[in-house]
Design a protein around this motif. Sequence first.
Motif, short mmCIF file in Angstrom:
data_model
loop_
_atom_site.label_atom_id
_atom_site.label_comp_id
_atom_site.label_asym_id
_atom_site.label_seq_id
_atom_site.Cartn_x
_atom_site.Cartn_y
_atom_site.Cartn_z
N SER A 83 53.00 -18.88 -18.73
CA SER A 83 53.22 -20.32 -18.82
C SER A 83 52.52 -21.02 -17.67
O SER A 83 52.12 -22.17 -17.79
CB SER A 83 54.72 -20.62 -18.80
OG SER A 83 55.30 -20.14 -17.60
N VAL A 84 52.37 -20.30 -16.57
CA VAL A 84 51.55 -20.82 -15.47
C VAL A 84 50.10 -20.71 -15.89
O VAL A 84 49.67 -19.66 -16.36
CB VAL A 84 51.78 -20.01 -14.18
CG1 VAL A 84 50.81 -20.46 -13.10
CG2 VAL A 84 53.21 -20.15 -13.72
N ARG A 85 49.39 -21.79 -15.75
CA ARG A 85 47.98 -21.74 -16.15
C ARG A 85 47.10 -22.11 -14.97
O ARG A 85 47.52 -22.81 -14.07
CB ARG A 85 47.74 -22.67 -17.32
CG ARG A 85 48.53 -22.21 -18.53
CD ARG A 85 48.10 -22.89 -19.79
NE ARG A 85 48.82 -22.31 -20.92
CZ ARG A 85 48.52 -22.59 -22.17
NH1 ARG A 85 47.55 -23.41 -22.46
NH2 ARG A 85 49.20 -22.02 -23.15
N VAL A 86 45.90 -21.62 -15.05
CA VAL A 86 45.00 -21.79 -13.92
C VAL A 86 43.57 -21.89 -14.45
O VAL A 86 43.25 -21.31 -15.49
CB VAL A 86 45.18 -20.62 -12.93
CG1 VAL A 86 44.81 -19.30 -13.57
CG2 VAL A 86 44.43 -20.84 -11.66
N PRO A 111 47.81 -2.82 -14.17
CA PRO A 111 47.98 -3.60 -12.94
C PRO A 111 49.42 -3.60 -12.42
O PRO A 111 50.35 -3.96 -13.12
CB PRO A 111 47.56 -5.02 -13.36
CG PRO A 111 46.74 -4.85 -14.59
CD PRO A 111 47.33 -3.65 -15.28
N ARG A 112 49.54 -3.17 -11.18
CA ARG A 112 50.84 -3.20 -10.50
C ARG A 112 50.73 -3.83 -9.11
O ARG A 112 51.72 -4.09 -8.47
CB ARG A 112 51.40 -1.78 -10.37
CG ARG A 112 51.60 -1.10 -11.71
CD ARG A 112 52.24 0.25 -11.55
NE ARG A 112 53.59 0.12 -11.03
CZ ARG A 112 54.34 1.16 -10.63
NH1 ARG A 112 53.86 2.37 -10.71
NH2 ARG A 112 55.56 0.98 -10.18
N ARG A 129 50.32 -16.23 -9.16
CA ARG A 129 51.41 -16.59 -10.08
C ARG A 129 51.00 -16.32 -11.54
O ARG A 129 51.78 -15.79 -12.34
CB ARG A 129 51.78 -18.07 -9.92
CG ARG A 129 52.56 -18.37 -8.68
CD ARG A 129 53.10 -19.80 -8.68
NE ARG A 129 53.76 -20.08 -7.43
CZ ARG A 129 54.99 -19.67 -7.13
NH1 ARG A 129 55.69 -18.99 -8.01
NH2 ARG A 129 55.51 -19.95 -5.95
N TYR A 130 49.80 -16.69 -11.85
CA TYR A 130 49.28 -16.47 -13.21
C TYR A 130 49.24 -14.97 -13.55
O TYR A 130 49.71 -14.54 -14.61
CB TYR A 130 47.87 -17.08 -13.29
CG TYR A 130 47.07 -16.69 -14.49
CD1 TYR A 130 47.28 -17.31 -15.73
CD2 TYR A 130 46.08 -15.72 -14.39
CE1 TYR A 130 46.52 -16.95 -16.83
CE2 TYR A 130 45.32 -15.36 -15.48
CZ TYR A 130 45.55 -15.98 -16.70
OH TYR A 130 44.80 -15.62 -17.78
N LEU A 131 48.75 -14.17 -12.63
CA LEU A 131 48.60 -12.73 -12.90
C LEU A 131 49.96 -12.04 -12.99
O LEU A 131 50.16 -11.14 -13.81
CB LEU A 131 47.73 -12.08 -11.82
CG LEU A 131 46.26 -12.48 -11.85
CD1 LEU A 131 45.54 -11.95 -10.61
CD2 LEU A 131 45.57 -11.96 -13.12
N VAL A 132 50.89 -12.45 -12.15
CA VAL A 132 52.22 -11.82 -12.16
C VAL A 132 52.93 -12.13 -13.48
O VAL A 132 53.65 -11.28 -14.03
CB VAL A 132 53.04 -12.29 -10.94
CG1 VAL A 132 54.51 -11.91 -11.09
CG2 VAL A 132 52.46 -11.69 -9.67
#
Length: 253
Positions: A52-55, A91-92, A188-191
């Motif tokens: 939902s966070v977009r970049v 990805p971690r 934030r986007y990647l998480v």
Amino acid sequence: MFDRIRLVLVATTLVLGAIACTTPSPPISQQTLTSPSLQPSANQTPAPQTPSVRVQIIDRPIKFTEQRKKLTLEYIRLHYDPKATDISIDPRTIVIHWTDTPSLSATFNTFDPELLAGRPELIKGGAVNVSAQFVIDRDGKIYRLMPETRLARHVIGLNHTAIGIENVGAEKFPLTPQQLTANTNLVRYLVQKYPKIRFLIGHYEYQKFRGSSLWKELLPGYITYKSDPSPDFMKKLRAKLNDLNLCQEPKCQ
Ligand SMILES: [Zn+2]
């Protein structure tokens, strides 16, 4: 120099209202966040979530022909899995870097060749060139250099789990407030996109993971000593991401 830009992902929300979004040139287009052209051919990782966070991300792919795929697989087999058959990652971890190069174009020119050159301390670790999934310019613009879930060579021991975010800068050119904002938004986007991401570290912190279950390195003595992107920058970044409860060492795994 931007003729290789082939895709621009654009979206802004109130969350990201502070991002420096001037009108880019060449013109940008609206795309979804899961372009099929950017997915690895053999992706064994769980399906990414839709954040939902977009970049705003500008795709500027480095050269990744069959040769780089072959060299990447050779790297994986040499460093952590002699029987590996694909080059995707799960990805971690997110690792923040600075480039030690003075400009975006210099950074791109460093990562674009498929063969490693001019890094004698790394050559015993394989011929594939260093790279990272993202680079953030001094003005905060975010460029994606390769698919997020394809292995990039940027952090010994953790490449198999780690998305790398490079920032144009160096000790003499500390990272900018615009880069701090862009890193905050991109993390934030990647998480959100990869819910298994639990770790956020600066490159200088990577050796904390030696001996942990996350660390994979078969070559004895293959290690480097790093200072990027500085403790000061990581302190500021973590302060902005406090609510995500990301870990900086393996013990909170
Ligand atoms: Zn680094």
